[in-house]
Design an enzyme around this catalytic site. Sequence first.
Site, PDB file in Angstrom:
ATOM      1  N   HIS A 178       3.091  -7.387 -11.137  1.00  0.00           N
ATOM      2  CA  HIS A 178       3.873  -8.097 -10.121  1.00  0.00           C
ATOM      3  C   HIS A 178       4.585  -9.320 -10.684  1.00  0.00           C
ATOM      4  CE1 HIS A 178       2.093  -5.883  -6.731  1.00  0.00           C
ATOM      5  NE2 HIS A 178       0.955  -5.935  -7.389  1.00  0.00           N
ATOM      6  N   GLU A 223       0.866  -1.172   0.000  1.00  0.00           N
ATOM      7  CA  GLU A 223       0.000   0.000   0.000  1.00  0.00           C
ATOM      8  C   GLU A 223       0.912   1.233   0.000  1.00  0.00           C
ATOM      9  OE1 GLU A 223      -3.336  -0.056  -0.592  1.00  0.00           O
ATOM     10  OE2 GLU A 223      -2.827   2.059  -0.729  1.00  0.00           O
ATOM     11  N   GLU A 266       6.943 -10.772  -9.436  1.00  0.00           N
ATOM     12  CA  GLU A 266       7.315 -11.635  -8.303  1.00  0.00           C
ATOM     13  C   GLU A 266       6.220 -12.640  -7.974  1.00  0.00           C
ATOM     14  OE1 GLU A 266       6.296  -8.564  -8.081  1.00  0.00           O
ATOM     15  OE2 GLU A 266       5.042  -8.252  -6.303  1.00  0.00           O
ATOM     16  N   CYS A 285       4.171  -2.033  -8.759  1.00  0.00           N
ATOM     17  CA  CYS A 285       2.858  -1.598  -8.257  1.00  0.00           C
ATOM     18  C   CYS A 285       3.011  -0.418  -7.291  1.00  0.00           C
ATOM     19  CB  CYS A 285       2.121  -2.779  -7.629  1.00  0.00           C
ATOM     20  SG  CYS A 285       0.364  -2.485  -7.398  1.00  0.00           S
TER      21      CYS A 285
END
Lengths: 300, 206
Positions: B182, B56, B184, B87
Amino acid sequence: MTDSSTSSSVGSNRVKRGLAEMLKGGVIMDVVNADQARIAEDAGAVAVMALERVPADIRSQGGVARMSDPDLIEGIQKAVSIPVMAKARIGHFVEAQILQALDVDYIDESEVLSPADYVNHIDKWNYTVPFVCGATNLGEALRRINEGAAMIRSKGEAGTGDVSEATKHIRKILGEIRALSAMAPDELYVAAKELQAPYDVVAEIAQTGKLPVVLFTAGGVATPADAAMMMQLGADGVFVGSGVFKSGDPAARAAAIVKATTFYDDPKVIAEASRGLGEAMVGINVSDLPAPHRLSERGW
Amino acid sequence: MAGNASRGVGPVGVLALQGDFREHARVLSSFGADVITVRRPSELALVSGLVIPGGESSVIDKLSRMFGLAEPLKAAIAAGLPVYGTCAGLIMLADTVRDAIAGQQSFGGLDIVVRRNAFGNQRESFEVDLDVPELGDPAVHAVFIRAPVVEEVGERASILAALDDGRVIAVEQGNLLGTSFHPEMTDDYRFHRRFYNRVLATAFHS
């Protein structure tokens, strides 16, 4: 499978579990109105849980606790830009449909509300929006995951400010995972039977040593030290329900719990964060609660 | 100083204030990198490169300022530290952030304007195969979770990938790399490899 670069999919398992991955190391706070939601966001909450009454009030006021009014949820969605979660009653698939229609980011099928079905939980595969569910042990967590839960939170005993049940449940879940990891492959069949969980997911956990979804902890967390302890025990993050807005200085306490969750292994930071927060929520000892009033025993 | 001590590379850092930092650490470790988590200025000072994970952005911003990490990190970025943001990490690297919460700041460095939660709420999160010319075949399978979009790309930044509708979701500028999605969360680590190659190249030149 498709090889077209134009195809895209929403609501996949990876996308649903993925949002929980992004919440890790964070604090999700219960809020009952837009003002509280803003305070939570300002304090560094990673998401908010919209509900009509915090568990401490549900406990003291009694009565049937249900999904929140859509106006309240929308008011909270408008007030913040972090993810907004909301609670549906266990087994109440229409409340879940409504929450999905309201475009909440996560649905909590929660024992804090009054169950709507004492036999079945919601079939969570039917939704694009992901679900988080409570669990007191590994078997319960795996049954929820088998029903489509994309995130698990250990239950604790909500609305008490007594962290002992949260400790018990996170230790239980992680301890049972460690036990699986130590088993011989031929022992996993009986383990699956005893856990009342599907063999495939039991075998997967034995191999990876962790749940296939993110595991937060909840229920009774009231101080920065509580949050840090849950993290040290191995939780991926923390839900704080009544602990923030039933305390003397919610903004300061919320920020302090956020700091302690990030620096959970640094007692100096946690000590600093614990100073001058005013009164913690009053709290109830779980041992003083008669069994029918223990929310964690709802769900199976 | 680390450069003097050995001609090798210092550890690669993953910003670990909040988010999916363990997944990034796992990817980098698979390259044989020495990976450390970074929450304090003293840890930042050790690294030859940094990944800012998904999470966040409002929380990462707040904690980085509260614990004195934001200013040294801005200085390191200005001095050429290789940084890869996914992100929330892309948001933190953007010079300008739209739909930020009141008072939200970014580290900056990428000459871009990013919009938070550009696709909407979680229901709109999606996965898709992306053509990334710089990485060649096969397509990159990209996972977008309440993802940001690059709405304006300044002169200094270049576009690495866009969706079919033209929205930009991967950019690069010097030693800075940012993706809305993402890698990952998948098994395709070409973006991480691109970042890590930059880390190695920068360390050996300094």
